[in-house]
Design a protein around this motif. Structure first.
Motif, mmCIF file in Angstrom:
data_model
loop_
_atom_site.group_PDB
_atom_site.id
_atom_site.type_symbol
_atom_site.label_atom_id
_atom_site.label_comp_id
_atom_site.label_asym_id
_atom_site.label_seq_id
_atom_site.Cartn_x
_atom_site.Cartn_y
_atom_site.Cartn_z
ATOM 1 N N PHE A 157 0.815 -1.224 0.000
ATOM 2 C CA PHE A 157 0.000 0.000 0.000
ATOM 3 C C PHE A 157 0.849 1.276 0.000
ATOM 4 O O PHE A 157 0.397 2.338 0.357
ATOM 5 N N ASP A 158 2.114 1.125 -0.387
ATOM 6 C CA ASP A 158 2.975 2.300 -0.430
ATOM 7 C C ASP A 158 2.641 3.155 -1.643
ATOM 8 O O ASP A 158 2.216 2.652 -2.678
ATOM 9 N N SER A 159 2.874 4.429 -1.468
ATOM 10 C CA SER A 159 2.599 5.340 -2.572
ATOM 11 C C SER A 159 3.516 5.047 -3.752
ATOM 12 O O SER A 159 4.713 4.865 -3.594
ATOM 13 N N MET A 160 2.918 4.994 -4.914
ATOM 14 C CA MET A 160 3.725 4.779 -6.108
ATOM 15 C C MET A 160 3.857 6.052 -6.937
ATOM 16 O O MET A 160 4.156 6.020 -8.118
ATOM 17 N N SER A 161 3.663 7.155 -6.280
ATOM 18 C CA SER A 161 3.934 8.437 -6.931
ATOM 19 C C SER A 161 5.445 8.561 -7.108
ATOM 20 O O SER A 161 6.205 8.186 -6.232
ATOM 21 N N GLU A 162 5.848 9.091 -8.240
ATOM 22 C CA GLU A 162 7.285 9.155 -8.500
ATOM 23 C C GLU A 162 7.869 10.489 -8.065
ATOM 24 O O GLU A 162 7.257 11.532 -8.236
ATOM 25 N N ILE A 163 9.079 10.398 -7.532
ATOM 26 C CA ILE A 163 9.782 11.609 -7.123
ATOM 27 C C ILE A 163 10.411 12.235 -8.362
ATOM 28 O O ILE A 163 11.228 11.610 -9.033
ATOM 29 N N VAL B 152 7.470 7.331 -3.982
ATOM 30 C CA VAL B 152 7.369 8.028 -2.696
ATOM 31 C C VAL B 152 7.335 7.028 -1.538
ATOM 32 O O VAL B 152 7.923 7.253 -0.478
ATOM 33 N N GLY B 153 6.669 5.907 -1.780
ATOM 34 C CA GLY B 153 6.570 4.896 -0.733
ATOM 35 C C GLY B 153 7.931 4.422 -0.266
ATOM 36 O O GLY B 153 8.230 4.385 0.935
ATOM 37 N N GLN B 154 8.784 4.101 -1.227
ATOM 38 C CA GLN B 154 10.125 3.628 -0.888
ATOM 39 C C GLN B 154 10.926 4.755 -0.242
ATOM 40 O O GLN B 154 11.671 4.532 0.713
ATOM 41 N N ALA B 155 10.736 5.939 -0.782
ATOM 42 C CA ALA B 155 11.489 7.088 -0.275
ATOM 43 C C ALA B 155 11.150 7.346 1.188
ATOM 44 O O ALA B 155 12.035 7.611 2.002
ATOM 45 N N LEU B 156 9.870 7.228 1.522
ATOM 46 C CA LEU B 156 9.464 7.485 2.902
ATOM 47 C C LEU B 156 9.998 6.427 3.851
ATOM 48 O O LEU B 156 10.216 6.685 5.030
ATOM 49 N N LYS B 157 10.196 5.235 3.320
ATOM 50 C CA LYS B 157 10.784 4.200 4.174
ATOM 51 C C LYS B 157 12.233 4.521 4.476
ATOM 52 O O LYS B 157 12.716 4.329 5.581
ATOM 53 N N LYS B 158 12.924 4.982 3.444
ATOM 54 C CA LYS B 158 14.333 5.309 3.640
ATOM 55 C C LYS B 158 14.487 6.572 4.462
ATOM 56 O O LYS B 158 15.493 6.763 5.132
ATOM 57 N N CYS B 159 13.537 7.444 4.343
ATOM 58 C CA CYS B 159 13.663 8.748 4.981
ATOM 59 C C CYS B 159 12.277 9.219 5.415
ATOM 60 O O CYS B 159 11.613 9.957 4.695
ATOM 61 N N PRO B 160 11.842 8.786 6.594
ATOM 62 C CA PRO B 160 10.472 9.086 7.041
ATOM 63 C C PRO B 160 10.207 10.580 7.186
ATOM 64 O O PRO B 160 9.067 11.009 7.051
ATOM 65 N N GLN B 161 11.257 11.357 7.436
ATOM 66 C CA GLN B 161 11.014 12.791 7.653
ATOM 67 C C GLN B 161 11.024 13.572 6.339
ATOM 68 O O GLN B 161 11.041 14.797 6.352
#
Length: 985
Positions: free
Chosen positions: A395-401, A419-428
């Motif tokens: 259910f992670d966001s698949m919006s692209e950075i 975005v989903g993966q990015a938030l995992k690597k960097c929650p802030q």
DNA sequence: ATCCTCCCCTAC
DNA sequence: TAAGGTAGGGGAGGAT
């Protein structure tokens, strides 16, 4: 088409029902707005416009203008639309235009209002015979720098988009009108008659990056802000809706990138056409130069410029300029507090993907993976492209950075990542919305600034261009660094965004220099506290572990290299996130056992740091090295077998091209063939008799680099008859260390070769290279080398052979391997591209250079006119054979290998005609390929292999087929080990 | 051999 | 929710 009977009770599910209703509603809405606001007589009576894509003034502004002057604005094109307005259309859209359909530039509206009557729209056609032919006419008109001197205009005028763009006259009048309609779009608000005021509006507008969008809700809500309380916005979901496409393009970063790229290419042409010969920015540049010279201490200046070659007057100087993480920079330019936080530009806000029926991400990704493997072979299983999908949850966001800043990249975030993966690597991670108007605004500012100095511009995209600075530098006695500093300061001041610049004598060099100068894909080392530093060191340790694992090695010596801000250095470096003036600290620990795990590495490293008692805030560069490596492969056996094996003659000719003299990167092997082949080889700049002179340079002088690395470098002795026998000895290694780009080749040559063993900055790819060298010994050393032959050698030769062996062994044992992350410094590439320049490049960039050289060397600035001319030349030059077609390039001259291309081509043709090659033929070709690998001539390797592949497949030649497969496998393995990535053929 | 078109890749 | 477009280069292969 059969039309269903209309059901009056359900207008929305019929063809034409919903959309017609919507259009009608919007038109009514517009009418009611118009009735309320319309205060003047309408020159646009009977005119209904539809705005397609980006325009200047914007669609919203045009809507307001139509509202004021009696016209009608259509959100959607319909039969009632009388005029389609556009500033730029992609070629594909133009091709799709219906016959007779005409596109009119928005200037038609502006000019009509300015003159108080409806102008003839024919003069404003976007696509007409005159406009399609005209922009090409003046492309080669060079800027007139002489005239520029007489410029008295202020800097602020020079950079203003609209004051330069004379196609929009009397803008302020129109903008005043817009103000009265309470439009708050940034462009409209700015009083562009003065750059200073425009700048204020850029810098001082609402502090919230979203403010631009929210402010414009009145006019943009239905297109930009989908959460606006307009019902139709919420219904826009899929391509089944008629307004899907407009909405889609409106939000597509790629579409905007593309159209804006085309737009700025066009803009440069416009500027050229309309230019009056006065360069309004020159005065500011002069003023800056005189003030900066006064303010800078002479000593500092000398030091700064001494490393950068001052191009001689006749040399071309091409600048490449590129905004740093453009979208993010624009997105946060009004929020300085966000600058130090990880920020990304994306549509999605967080991990809010809803559960939807029929979704099975895992299954879907598996299919992608399978398909790629089918296409690219099994080896692609771990292809980097899968990282993206592997790391994404259900259910992670698949919006692209679209873009992330360098702080975010410290966390491993990359453009294009979900975005989903990015938030995992960097929650802030802070996610800011797109601001396409802002990008355009900053781009105009950038282009106007450059155009106020010279018009020798090639637009690449909205944030990137090449500039031919030759005349400018000559005329105003500027150095690249001075000019770059001026530009970067000005751009930051005017736009709030930073950029990087690179200089070279051609576009490729300039681009590579920019890449080098970028705060990179090498992070700005800045820590607030020890915790941050430790976290980073852990990451670095993991990186070392990963790379050790890649080459299957472990080590027992750890070296920590630190760069610490010098006490006398300013608190912040002049270059954004640069390291500035630093002291260098190098400490190493020898361990009793071999280690390779990140946790072990980190433990040792942190113990060193603790002993040093450093302030983590002052750290500017960190490098961890592993050395005294233990080879897990059978390397020792291979090297030892060297003296017991028997000689088998192998074909390696030695006709190195003149362009490759004695400073090839990496190991180079002299001729192994005893007797004639060596004696016959031409003397001169061949690497056989290389003198190591120019190649030995400390990359960075300083205490940390003073320790020597015995054995890492040695040169061959001079050729002569007495050495013929020696040629049956193992190939000689000539190892040229990497060196600092800021050193010019001339400076290198001045160094004494034997003064000191070279000490290089170890880099990521180095271990692979060392491993490769070791492996190289096996295939290159004659397999049936007879010990009695060795014994029979003269003593001096014997000693040399032994020494070589020792050094090869020590090379394997002692070379250090380290990823090193150092905050970047500004780099200016030497202005002459020769082998020293190649050697000076970091491994990855060198590869890129070699791959690109054949295509890109000495490209002129591309304009529409000369690009078509280039194409023509290319076609005329194309030789008939597929081999010729790709090999007749500059790279073949620059990167000549031991066998001439002509010879190789002839041989290949003969072999392929006969279809029955001797095993020795296969071996010869195999050797040739190895040589190409040695020469790093990637493009040629690929070309040859493809050529072979094609013919082998076609003729179903089994002998060749099998030999080919063998060679391919060997080559791919070699490439993987050496370059660390797959060779795609 | 040459030209053309299609397809794939890459860069922004 | 997400907005994966567009131009240009080059190879492959068919038509002439």
């Amino acid at each position: 088409m059969k039309k269903k009977p209309t059901n009056p009770n359900n207008g929305f599910d019929e063809w034409g029902g919903y959309m017609e209703a919507k259009k009608r509603k919007l038109e009514e809405q517009f009418e009611s707005e118009a009735n309320g606001d319309r205060t003047r007589g309408g020159i646009f009576q009977g005119v209904a416009i539809f705005v397609n894509g980006y325009t200047n003034p914007s669609a919203e502004e045009l809507k307001a203008l139509m509202l004021l002057h009696g016209g009608i604005y259509h959100h959607y094109e319909s039969s009632r639309t009388t005029h389609i307005i556009a500033s730029n259309l992609p070629h594909t859209k133009i091709k799709k235009l219906k016959p007779g359909e005409k596109i009119i530039k928005p200037e038609w509206i502006v000019d009509s209002i300015a003159s108080g009557k409806l102008m003839d729209h024919k003069k404003y056609l976007l696509i007409s015979d005159s406009t399609s032919a005209k922009p090409l006419s003046n492309l080669f008109r060079k800027c007139n720098i002489d005239n520029a001197e007489s410029s008295t205009c202020s800097k602020s005028e020079a950079y203003s988009c609209k004051s330069v763009d004379t196609s929009v006259p009397k803008v302020s009048t129109i903008e005043n009108e817009l103000d009265t309609v309470n439009t708050s779009a940034t462009n409209a608000k700015a009083d562009t008659s003065s750059m200073a005021e425009q700048t204020n509006s850029v810098n001082n507008s609402a502090p919230n990056p979203q403010a631009t969008n929210t402010n414009t809700t009145d006019y943009k809500s239905d297109t930009v802000n989908i959460s606006a309380p307009k019902p139709e916005a919420l219904t826009t979901k899929t391509a089944s809706n008629e307004d899907f496409l407009g909405e889609f393009y409106n939000k597509s970063r790629l579409h905007h990138l593309s159209t804006m790229g085309a737009m700025f290419k066009q803009y440069v042409n416009q500027l050229r056409e309309k230019h009056d010969g006065v360069f309004k920015g020159i005065e500011a540049l002069r003023a800056w130069k005189s003030s900066s010279l006064q303010n800078t201490e002479e000593e500092e200046l000398d030091e700064t410029f001494s490393d950068n070659p001052k191009p001689s007057h006749s040399d071309p100087v091409i600048m490449h300029i590129d905004m740093d993480c453009f979208f993010v920079s624009v997105g946060i330019r009004n929020n300085p507090e966000l600058k130090d936080q990880p920020v990304a530009v994306a549509h999605g806000k967080g991990n809010q993907a809803k559960e939807r029926e029929g979704v099975d991400r895992q299954a879907e990704f598996d299919i992608y993976r399978q398909r790629t493997m089918n296409r690219m072979g099994l080896s692609s299983e771990n292809h980097t492209r899968f990282n993206k999908v592997n790391a994404i949850g259900e259910f992670d966001s698949m919006s692209e950075i679209a873009s992330c800043n360098y702080k975010a990249r410290e966390y491993g975030l990359k453009n294009g990542m979900f975005v989903g993966q990015a938030l995992k690597k960097c929650p802030q991670l802070k996610i800011v919305p797109y601001d396409f108007e802002g990008y355009k605004e900053v781009s105009y500012c950038l282009y106007n600034l450059i155009a106020s100095l010279t018009l020798n511009i090639e637009a690449v995209s909205c944030d990137e261009m090449y500039v031919d600075c030759s005349q400018l530098f000559q005329k105003f006695e500027l150095t690249p660094l001075q000019f770059a500093t001026f530009l970067r300061e000005t751009i930051v001041k005017e736009t709030g965004c930073t950029c990087s610049t690179g200089f070279g004598s051609n576009k490729l060099q300039a681009r590579l220099a920019t890449k080098k100068a970028k705060p990179n894909v090498n992070y700005g080392i800045r820590f607030q506290n020890n915790q941050e530093m430790e976290t980073f060191m852990k990451q670095l340790s993991r990186e070392v572990e990963k790379r050790l694992e890649e080459v299957k090695m472990k080590g027992k010596c750890i070296t920590l290299k630190l760069m610490v801000r010098s006490a006398e250095a300013p608190r912040e470096a002049s270059k954004f996130l640069g390291h500035g003036v630093c002291d260098y600290i190098t400490k190493s620990i020898s361990l009793p056992i071999y280690i390779s795990q990140a946790s072990q590495i980190f433990k040792e490293v942190i113990s060193i740091v603790e002993k040093l008692k450093l302030d983590s805030k002052e750290l500017r560069g960190i490098g961890i090295q592993m050395s005294k490596l233990e080879l897990q492969s059978k390397m020792h056996a291979t090297i030892d077998s060297f003296f017991t094996n028997k000689v088998k003659p192998s074909y390696v000719d030695s006709k190195p091209g003149p362009s490759y003299s004695n400073s090839k990167p990496g190991p180079s092997y002299a001729d192994s063939k005893p007797g004639p082949s060596y004696v016959d080889s031409k003397p001169g700049p061949s690497y056989v008799d290389s003198k190591p002179g120019p190649s030995y340079v400390d990359s960075k002088p300083g205490p940390s680099y003073s320790d020597s690395n015995p054995g890492s470098t040695y040169a061959d002795s001079k050729p002569g008859p007495s050495h013929e026998a020696a040629m049956s000895s193992p190939k000689k290694l000539i190892f040229v260390p990497d060196c600092d780009l800021t050193k010019s080749p001339k400076r290198k040559a001045a160094r004494s070769p034997r003064k000191k063993s070279p000490k290089k900055v170890e880099k990521v790819g180095d271990m692979k290279m060392y491993l490769m060298k070791a492996q190289k010994i096996y295939p290159e050393v004659p397999e049936d080398f007879d010990k009695s032959v060795f014994e029979a050698l003269p003593d001096d030769i014997k000693r040399e052979v032994l020494r070589n062996r020792e050094e090869q062994l020590s090379l394997l044992k002692t070379k250090e391997y380290s990823p090193q992350l150092v905050a970047p410094a500004a780099h200016i590439v030497p202005d002459n591209l020769d082998e020293s320049f190649l050697n000076a490049l970091p491994e990855d960039i060198r590869q890129e250079l070699i791959e690109d050289l054949s295509k890109q060397q000495n490209m002129p600035l591309r304009t529409e006119e000369n690009s078509s001319r280039d194409k023509k030349v290319q076609l005329e030059d194309r030789a008939p054979s597929p081999l010729n077609a790709t090999l007749d390039t500059s790279s073949s001259q620059l990167l000549s290998s031991s066998l001439s291309l002509q010879e190789m081509r002839t041989m290949l043709r003969e072999w392929l005609c006969e279809c029955q090659p001797e095993p020795s033929d296969v071996e010869m070709f195999s050797d040739y390929l190895k040589q190409l690998v040695e020469d790093r001539n990637l493009s040629q390797i690929v070309v040859l292999m493809r050529f072979l592949q094609r013919h082998v497949t076609k003729k179903e030649n089994l002998v060749w087929g099998e030999a080919y497969r063998e060679m391919l496998e060997c080559l791919q393995l070699t490439m993987k080990l050496k370059y660390g990535h797959e060779l795609k053929i």
